[in-house]
Enzyme design. Sequence first.
Site, PDB file in Angstrom:
ATOM      1  N   GLU A 159       0.664  -1.231  -0.119  1.00  0.00           N
ATOM      2  CA  GLU A 159      -0.007  -0.193   0.283  1.00  0.00           C
ATOM      3  C   GLU A 159       0.866   0.935   0.001  1.00  0.00           C
ATOM      4  O   GLU A 159       2.094   1.833   0.598  1.00  0.00           O
ATOM      5  CB  GLU A 159      -1.121  -0.091   1.785  1.00  0.00           C
ATOM      6  CG  GLU A 159      -1.843  -1.287   1.377  1.00  0.00           C
ATOM      7  CD  GLU A 159      -2.631  -0.967   2.143  1.00  0.00           C
ATOM      8  OE1 GLU A 159      -3.289   0.088   2.234  1.00  0.00           O
ATOM      9  OE2 GLU A 159      -3.562  -1.729   3.190  1.00  0.00           O
ATOM     10  N   CYS A 264      -1.832  -6.539   4.985  1.00  0.00           N
ATOM     11  CA  CYS A 264      -1.262  -7.938   5.474  1.00  0.00           C
ATOM     12  C   CYS A 264      -0.555  -8.427   6.488  1.00  0.00           C
ATOM     13  O   CYS A 264      -0.978 -10.020   6.925  1.00  0.00           O
ATOM     14  CB  CYS A 264      -0.035  -7.529   4.264  1.00  0.00           C
ATOM     15  SG  CYS A 264      -1.024  -7.313   1.884  1.00  0.00           S
ATOM     16  N   LYS A 324       1.130   3.683   7.904  1.00  0.00           N
ATOM     17  CA  LYS A 324       1.936   3.801   7.407  1.00  0.00           C
ATOM     18  C   LYS A 324       2.337   4.854   6.318  1.00  0.00           C
ATOM     19  O   LYS A 324       0.880   4.820   5.781  1.00  0.00           O
ATOM     20  CB  LYS A 324       3.070   2.315   6.619  1.00  0.00           C
ATOM     21  CG  LYS A 324       1.872   2.079   4.926  1.00  0.00           C
ATOM     22  CD  LYS A 324       2.261   0.919   4.190  1.00  0.00           C
ATOM     23  CE  LYS A 324       3.531   1.460   3.501  1.00  0.00           C
ATOM     24  NZ  LYS A 324       4.229   0.034   2.338  1.00  0.00           N
ATOM     25  N   ARG A 331      -6.497  -0.424   8.800  1.00  0.00           N
ATOM     26  CA  ARG A 331      -6.078  -1.839   9.402  1.00  0.00           C
ATOM     27  C   ARG A 331      -4.619  -2.056  10.205  1.00  0.00           C
ATOM     28  O   ARG A 331      -3.846  -1.899   9.995  1.00  0.00           O
ATOM     29  CB  ARG A 331      -6.429  -2.721   8.473  1.00  0.00           C
ATOM     30  CG  ARG A 331      -7.528  -2.513   7.783  1.00  0.00           C
ATOM     31  CD  ARG A 331      -7.926  -3.811   6.577  1.00  0.00           C
ATOM     32  NE  ARG A 331      -6.983  -2.627   5.324  1.00  0.00           N
ATOM     33  CZ  ARG A 331      -7.533  -3.383   4.619  1.00  0.00           C
ATOM     34  NH1 ARG A 331      -7.947  -4.890   4.068  1.00  0.00           N
ATOM     35  NH2 ARG A 331      -6.760  -3.026   3.056  1.00  0.00           N
TER      36      ARG A 331
END
Length: 431
Positions: A159, A264, A324, A331
């Site tokens: 991402e 992830c 980030k 999430r």
Amino acid sequence: MKITIIGTGFVGVVTAAVYASLGHQVTGLDIDKKKIKSLQKSQVPFYEPQLTNLLKQQQQQKRLKFTTSYAQAVKNAELVIIAVGTPSAPDGQADLSYVFASCESLALYLKKQTIVAIKSTVPPGTLDQVKQKINQARQQQKLSKIKYYLAALPEFLREGSAVQDTLKPDRVLIGTENSQVFQKLQKLHQPFKAPIVQMKPASAQMAKYAANAYLATRITFANQIADLCQKNGADIEEVLTGIGLDKRIGPHYWYPGLGYGGSCFPKDVKELAAYSRAIGEGDNILNKVNQINENRIPKLMRQFAKKLAGWQNKVVAVLGLSFKPHTDDLREAPATKVIPILLQAGAKVNSYDPMAQYSPPTSTNYQQFKKIKTACQDADVIIALIEWPEILSFDFSQVKTKKHQWFIDARNQFKPKQLEKLGYDYLGIGR
């Protein structure tokens, strides 16, 4: 090639736009009508750099469209890619219900020689179940048997840089033992000019989990060494520089901080750990990595509280809410764990993020601001959680007051001496 991508989440939309940019006719398919209407207007329901412009370009070129109709999307497709979500089930393993539902729906419109590739993150052995679901669905509708092919096509997108990661991947893994299928998928991915590796479907699926588990383990290792440095006076950044010069180790991907987050790493490590337990191989490092990461933020927040003589009645500025930089994804973001701890401990919390919006379980004593300066106004403690460029480049002398102020550098991105020169008491990770 005529390509249909089932699932218009992060992976599906990025993949669809990039494949269309290579000249293919791509259809994005989803049962979420609201999401499809938004995408038909080139409105992406999440923030990802470069994606909106790419989406608009490909729709204007009429190479990319979105629909909720399986009949429309699948009947002429040469390649159907399943990119639906695989959230963790209560036992920790991957919930494959969306994958299976997609298979049952596409089965009714599948044409001969179509390749069905699974891009969703799934455990080894899933292709056998997918084949069973497709065949059962066709039998129930009394449809004739047809020859189709299955393949594993795992994604390795990050991402914040997903478009570039798709256009310039480190590698492309194609899980199939059929030479015809490999050749077609190899041709599709040749424009990326990356190594293309053929392997068993189970190997490709395992490689996806293994890659994320290794990177998560590397972060966890750095955090464990940082904890030791905190006790013995060593500086984790100097230690990592020292070991990174070893070619077997390398200087890359060391992130001491509050642990790994995002969509992830936490999910994939938990799922691989649960999978290992399910097949009788649970005595491994994966289960410990998951446990250490889950406990890390509460542990560090207790340590910070001791240094600061508690959080009660303190004004705390939390900078960076997404997990980030360059994404609005919350999430498993550190902020979603840090802020509730602060509020429960009696702090007043002001926050800032360039993209993400966060509402804690209790909004009492919490406010989000659009500017760093406003968020840090009269703060007793500033916590730089995420290394957004806007945060790293901010001049913190603008918000230094005469009172005693702490600066917590959760990712070791700032120079301690510079902040101490401004009058802050600096706290880093393992420094």
